[in-house]
Design a protein around this motif. Structure first.
Motif, PDB file in Angstrom:
ATOM      1  N   ASP A  23      73.520  12.624 -24.519  1.00  0.00           N
ATOM      2  CA  ASP A  23      74.763  12.038 -25.018  1.00  0.00           C
ATOM      3  C   ASP A  23      75.778  13.122 -25.386  1.00  0.00           C
ATOM      4  O   ASP A  23      76.968  12.988 -25.137  1.00  0.00           O
ATOM      5  CB  ASP A  23      74.433  11.183 -26.238  1.00  0.00           C
ATOM      6  N   ASP A  24      75.325  14.185 -26.026  1.00  0.00           N
ATOM      7  CA  ASP A  24      76.216  15.278 -26.418  1.00  0.00           C
ATOM      8  C   ASP A  24      75.436  16.580 -26.317  1.00  0.00           C
ATOM      9  O   ASP A  24      74.639  16.904 -27.189  1.00  0.00           O
ATOM     10  CB  ASP A  24      76.714  15.069 -27.855  1.00  0.00           C
ATOM     11  N   ASN A  63      75.179  19.005 -29.248  1.00  0.00           N
ATOM     12  CA  ASN A  63      74.582  18.630 -30.531  1.00  0.00           C
ATOM     13  C   ASN A  63      73.450  19.603 -30.878  1.00  0.00           C
ATOM     14  O   ASN A  63      72.300  19.419 -30.479  1.00  0.00           O
ATOM     15  CB  ASN A  63      74.059  17.196 -30.476  1.00  0.00           C
ATOM     16  N   ASN A  64      73.782  20.616 -31.639  1.00  0.00           N
ATOM     17  CA  ASN A  64      72.811  21.667 -31.945  1.00  0.00           C
ATOM     18  C   ASN A  64      71.675  21.157 -32.833  1.00  0.00           C
ATOM     19  O   ASN A  64      70.564  21.680 -32.792  1.00  0.00           O
ATOM     20  CB  ASN A  64      73.523  22.848 -32.621  1.00  0.00           C
ATOM     21  N   SER A  65      71.950  20.123 -33.637  1.00  0.00           N
ATOM     22  CA  SER A  65      70.896  19.544 -34.476  1.00  0.00           C
ATOM     23  C   SER A  65      69.783  18.995 -33.583  1.00  0.00           C
ATOM     24  O   SER A  65      68.594  19.172 -33.867  1.00  0.00           O
ATOM     25  CB  SER A  65      71.460  18.406 -35.326  1.00  0.00           C
ATOM     26  N   ALA A  66      70.184  18.335 -32.507  1.00  0.00           N
ATOM     27  CA  ALA A  66      69.204  17.754 -31.596  1.00  0.00           C
ATOM     28  C   ALA A  66      68.417  18.864 -30.885  1.00  0.00           C
ATOM     29  O   ALA A  66      67.195  18.759 -30.721  1.00  0.00           O
ATOM     30  CB  ALA A  66      69.905  16.859 -30.586  1.00  0.00           C
ATOM     31  N   TRP A  67      69.105  19.937 -30.504  1.00  0.00           N
ATOM     32  CA  TRP A  67      68.404  21.069 -29.875  1.00  0.00           C
ATOM     33  C   TRP A  67      67.371  21.666 -30.834  1.00  0.00           C
ATOM     34  O   TRP A  67      66.248  21.975 -30.439  1.00  0.00           O
ATOM     35  CB  TRP A  67      69.411  22.159 -29.470  1.00  0.00           C
ATOM     36  N   SER A  68      67.747  21.829 -32.087  1.00  0.00           N
ATOM     37  CA  SER A  68      66.816  22.383 -33.072  1.00  0.00           C
ATOM     38  C   SER A  68      65.595  21.488 -33.227  1.00  0.00           C
ATOM     39  O   SER A  68      64.467  21.969 -33.350  1.00  0.00           O
ATOM     40  CB  SER A  68      67.503  22.506 -34.440  1.00  0.00           C
TER      41      SER A  68
END
Lengths: 543, 488
Positions: free
Chosen positions: A393-394, A397-402
């Motif tokens: 989706d994005d 989105n670094n939070s999701a990568w982490s």
């Protein structure tokens, strides 16, 4: 003995002329500014003060004229009337008269219908006091004044009824018998409702009459037994916050029940009330948790309530800490039942999806999410699919990568527990390392200047214990003609160039590394010139 | 106090900022601060700290400046000695009977409630209604030092229950080495260390320890067992993330605030107690961090070119809620254009927007590492002064935001760290002006001296007496010579 002082002096004038303190419908007595006071009607008073003045004047015929011009200015009959009324009012003065003189006096009084009783003090504008707005009540119109008086009577009646309610409740609590019926005193449910209604009226009246606020809890019969502990605010203090009286009241009750260590449904409601005003108050959350644990309430119910609160206050930190504490306490009760655990995991995942839809990078939510994975052991495909959908989706989105990195490389099924995130872990299978490298590269093509997959790529290489140079070809795809002139040199990602500099350094190709860093400093990433220059110096140290 | 800026550069209007802070000092804060009601001590710290940054002590007189200064009438201090004393009393009134400070007056309970406490035992058998908070404790200590002056610095901490506060601090440490913020007895659950896994508490624990503990030897009067410093260092060091940053734990996303706290905590663990600097060569920090190049890379990556939002251009996938201040250049070569190097913003996480406070968290972290040169000084300064500064004084969170205490304080703090003329030199690790750090050192010495004298005299309840003396600011005659208590 003088003649009966009370019976005799009754004025013979009409009832309408008699000063009255209760009747409001009767026309007011005439003002006595002329020499024939009792017969000339004056205008009706526009204020209470004026009415008092009129009554005062009326009770003292000829007084106004005498004050103005002296006794001698009055006609002889008026002089007699004035003197007679003076004597008639004072028994001490009358005592000095002889019997004959007294008889003469009463004759004058009766003939002229002179008033015998009169207000002692002369009315002044302030004698009625001020209302809550600081306005003189004497300036009220008589109608408004009567309205106020009626409200005061109503309030007093309500207060008496309220005291009776408290009395009945106390007797019911003690199990006393009614003295008349000999039956036990019972407090009916509707009496509580009536009392609530009564207090609402009392609160409205107190506010209107005296500007006193009666807080929500003071109005609630349920809280009568709690003595609130209001806060002392010294004169010299820092950072006082202008908060509403309703908040101050709620906190003063919170202080009282916290001190008593009361854990009850009403305390739970109190915390909900305060949280609705200030969800960031950590003490209230802890006290709420204490209530839940003390009353052994069902934790799923609390979590359901919390879902709504969390959606209302997206940026709040305490909500997630509270949830964490709840799950810590709830999990042991379901840990042995795999179905229940997966059910709970699924409902939590659904809620997290809902809240992340509002705020995709919410730190507290992601932090709770990683905790939950560890707690419930949900390392599987569902969680990976959920986080992959968010990256799709994005991609920034670094939070999701982490979260993905944590999910893949902390999974106890194929990692060494306790390994630092930056350290290699031989327990991670090769194919997983390859899969993750591939994932990062594919995502990099979507947005080469997005740093998230570049960081991820380096992280995976370190985990897998692989050399940075193993991705040199990939990084080089984003850089062309380095150092071959402004026209030729093309950089599609500064992160690629940054990585190439590291790769060259790793390969001991110091000049190439230096060129890459220099071009970053000179052209492609000038804002970080200080950093790139520092990296160049590090090359010298490394030799 | 005109600050001199380089030609063509904006200047910091110190008077205007002071005006903003005077307003915050003198009048109640608006209702918008209600969510901070539980952290009033933090708000108080922002106010007094900022005023201290803006009003540096005059430099010592030299023969050259002598005449010029002598001709100027002395301006009265913004906060007079009487007021300072009263405010210190207010801070002390938040001290909890079992150690630590409460975050707000609403968590301080009337004194009669303390009667149930066993003051000598130190370990409460029964829980107190009030609630001391680790952050409030640091803010309170900073405030006591900020509110002291040269005459009173030795007694700045008098009234602080050093022993009980340090014992309470130990109880806030979890088994894994991390710290929580509060201690609460949960029904059926025993003592619970409240607060998330949050690097801030770890940093605060080390700062409180540095301010209060001193270098006493075991067995000496005033000795308190230390917390598990090795455990704390281990916890912090394993919280480095795969991309070099720091999070509350290594399983979370790195965050600039946590990175600052991790660096600050490690550095404070072995910071010398006297005359040291924020960037002292800390062994724990410099030899402990697993991936130092990665950390510096991550911190440097928090800077980015701030591009003016172009109202004519449509943004495709930006969040509607987020202010548009993380614009990406259309092509990379655009970034080399000079006009685009005008402003440097800082974000707290990768791909997030610029925010004033991250200038401080990132810049302060780099300063603590001794790497100030990695900060793009002029573009950062321009960004703060032209984009984040508000016309009524103070700094906002985003460009155009109204000022708030937190961002206004840390905006000044980072300018001071970068050496802004007219501001007090600032200690990036203890987050107060350098002269306040010197006062903290004197205050600690004063506290230790009292502890050792009391130990010799064996004064029972001496701490209480000295607290009472501080509150009343005078020693009754009958007391002098009876207890040997040194008047404050």
């Amino acid at each position: 003995m003088p003649p009966k002082g009370k019976a005799a002096p009754k004025p013979k004038g009409s009832e309408a002329n008699k000063p009255s303190s209760t009747s409001t419908s009767a026309p007011p007595p005439p003002a006595s500014t002329t020499s024939t006071p009792s017969s000339v009607p004056s205008t009706s008073p526009s204020t209470v003060s004026e009415r008092s003045q009129q009554r005062f004047d009326e009770s003292r015929p000829n007084e106004a004229a005498r004050e103005k011009s002296g006794l001698s200015s009055l006609a002889p009959a008026e002089q007699v009337a004035w003197i007679s009324s003076q004597f008639a009012r004072s028994s001490a003065a009358r005592a000095r008269l002889g019997t004959k003189a007294q008889r003469e006096l009463w004759r004058h009084v009766n003939e002229a219908s002179l008033p015998v009783r009169a207000p002692k003090t002369k009315p002044s504008p302030g004698s009625w006091g001020k209302d809550r707005a600081g306005q003189h009540i004497g300036g009220y119109t008589p109608a408004r004044f009567d309205d106020r008086a009626a409200k005061r009577i109503t309030l007093t009646a309500l207060e008496i009824a309220s005291r009776a309610f408290k009395d009945t409740r106390e007797r019911a609590r003690k199990g006393l018998l009614d003295p008349l019926s000999k039956e036990p005193v019972v407090l009916a449910e509707n009496e509580i409702d009536q009392e609530k209604n009564r207090r609402r009226q009392m609160a409205a009246l107190r506010r209107e009459l005296y500007g006193q606020t009666m807080g929500q809890f003071e109005q609630d019969p349920e809280w009568d037994d709690v003595v609130p502990i209001p806060q002392d605010e010294p004169e010299m203090a820092l950072a006082a916050i202008a908060y509403p009286a309703s908040y101050a009241e709620a906190i003063s009750y919170l202080r009282a029940v916290m001190q008593k260590k009361e854990y009850s449904p009403r305390c739970l409601r109190l915390t909900e009330h305060i949280i609705s005003m200030n969800p960031a108050h950590y003490t209230v959350w802890l006290y709420r948790a204490s209530n839940i644990f003390a009353m052994k309430l069902l934790i799923p119910d609390e979590i359901e309530w919390l879902n709504e609160v969390a959606l209302e206050h997206l940026k709040n930190y305490q909500i997630w800490h509270h949830r964490h504490l709840l799950v810590d306490n709830y999990y042991p009760s379901i840990a042995d039942d795999a179905d229940k655990v997966s059910q709970f995991a699924a409902s939590e995942r659904a809620f997290l999806a809902a809240i992340l839809a509002h705020d995709t990078k919410n730190y507290h939510v992601w932090s709770y999410r990683s905790y939950l994975v560890g707690k419930l052991g949900t390392w599987g495909a569902d969680e990976l699919a959920a986080v992959e959908a968010m990256i799709t989706d994005d991609v920034r989105n670094n939070s999701a990568w982490s979260h993905r990195f944590f999910l893949v490389f902390s999974n106890p099924a194929h990692s060494t527990p306790g390994t630092a995130a930056t350290d290699p872990d031989p327990a991670v299978p090769r194919d997983i390392v390859d899969r993750e490298l591939q994932y990062a590269m594919v995502k990099t093509y979507l947005a080469p200047q997005n740093q998230s997959p570049w960081n991820y790529l380096k992280g995976v290489l370190a985990k897998g214990g692989r050399r940075l140079a193993s991705v040199e070809a990939f990084a080089a795809e984003f850089v062309a003609g380095l150092g071959e002139g402004e026209e030729v040199e093309q950089v599609r990602s500064t992160h690629a160039l940054d990585l190439l500099a590291e790769i060259y350094a790793e390969k001991r190709e110091k000049e190439k590394a230096d060129l890459a860093l220099r071009r970053l400093a000179e052209k492609w990433d000038r804002i970080r010139v200080g950093y790139w220059e520092w990296r160049r110096k590090c090359l010298d140290v490394e030799g | 106090m005109a600050a001199e800026a380089a030609p063509g550069e904006p200047s910091l209007d110190i008077e205007r900022h002071l005006k903003y802070w005077k307003m915050c000092l003198r009048s109640p804060l608006p209702h918008a601060y209600l969510s901070n009601e539980g952290n009033r001590m933090a708000l108080a710290y922002f106010i007094i700290n900022s005023i201290s940054i803006l009003t540096p002590s005059p430099p010592p007189l030299t023969s050259e400046t002598d005449s010029a200064v002598a001709n100027k009438p002395p301006t009265p201090p913004l906060i007079g000695p009487e007021e300072r004393r009263a405010l210190r009393q207010w801070v002390l009134s938040h001290q909890h009977a079992a150690g630590g400070f409460c975050g707000t007056s609403s968590l301080v309970f009337p004194l009669r409630d303390y009667e149930e406490w066993d003051f000598e035992a130190g370990a409460p058998t029964q829980e107190h209604s009030g609630l001391a908070n680790i952050a409030a404790t640091l803010f309170a200590l900073q405030l006591l030092a900020l509110l002291a002056d040269d005459d009173t610095a030795d007694s700045a901490f008098s009234g602080v229950d050093r022993v009980r506060t340090l014992r309470w601090l130990r109880r806030l440490q979890r088994g894994d080495g991390s710290f929580g913020e509060v201690l609460r007895l949960l029904p059926g659950g025993g003592w619970f260390i409240g607060g998330g896994y949050d690097m801030r508490y770890c940093y605060i624990a080390t700062a409180v320890r540095w301010m209060l503990r001193g270098d006493m030897k075991a067995g000496e009067p005033g000795w308190v067992d230390d917390f598990d410093t090795a455990g704390l260092a281990r916890y912090i060091l394993t919280s480095q993330t795969y991309d070099g940053g720091f999070a509350g734990s290594s399983q979370d996303e790195p965050h600039a605030g946590y990175a600052y706290c991790a660096i600050g905590a490690l550095s404070l663990l072995d910071r010398p107690l006297e005359n040291s600097e924020a960037s002292h060569p800390s062994t724990i920090l410099h030899s402990g961090i697993r991936d130092m190049p990665g950390l510096i890379h991550w911190l440097a990556s928090r800077q980015f070119v701030y591009l003016e939002p172009d109202s004519s251009a449509d943004d495709d996938d930006e969040d509607d809620d987020d202010p548009v201040n993380f614009l990406l250049p259309k092509t990379l070569s655009d970034l080399s254009l000079d006009e685009n190097l005008h402003y440097a913003g800082f974000n707290g996480r990768c791909n997030k927007v610029a925010d004033t406070c991250y200038c401080w968290w990132v810049g302060g972290a780099l300063a603590n590492l001794g790497r100030e040169e990695l900060l793009p000084r002029e573009p950062s300064r321009r960004f703060l002064l032209e984009k984040m500064q508000h016309r009524i004084g103070g700094f906002g969170k985003y460009p155009g935001s109204p000022p708030d205490l937190y961002h206004a304080c840390f905006g000044l703090a980072i300018l001071a760290v970068m050496g802004e003329p007219g501001l007090s030199p600032f200690d990036s690790s203890l987050a107060v002006p350098v002269e306040t750090v010197r006062r903290i050192e004197r205050a600690r010495r004063g506290l230790l001296r009292t502890a050792s004298e009391e130990g010799k005299a064996g004064t029972l309840g001496g701490e209480l007496v000295s607290m009472g003396l501080t509150l009343s600011d005078k020693t009754p005659e009958w007391l002098v010579g009876v207890t040997g208590v040194v008047p404050p």
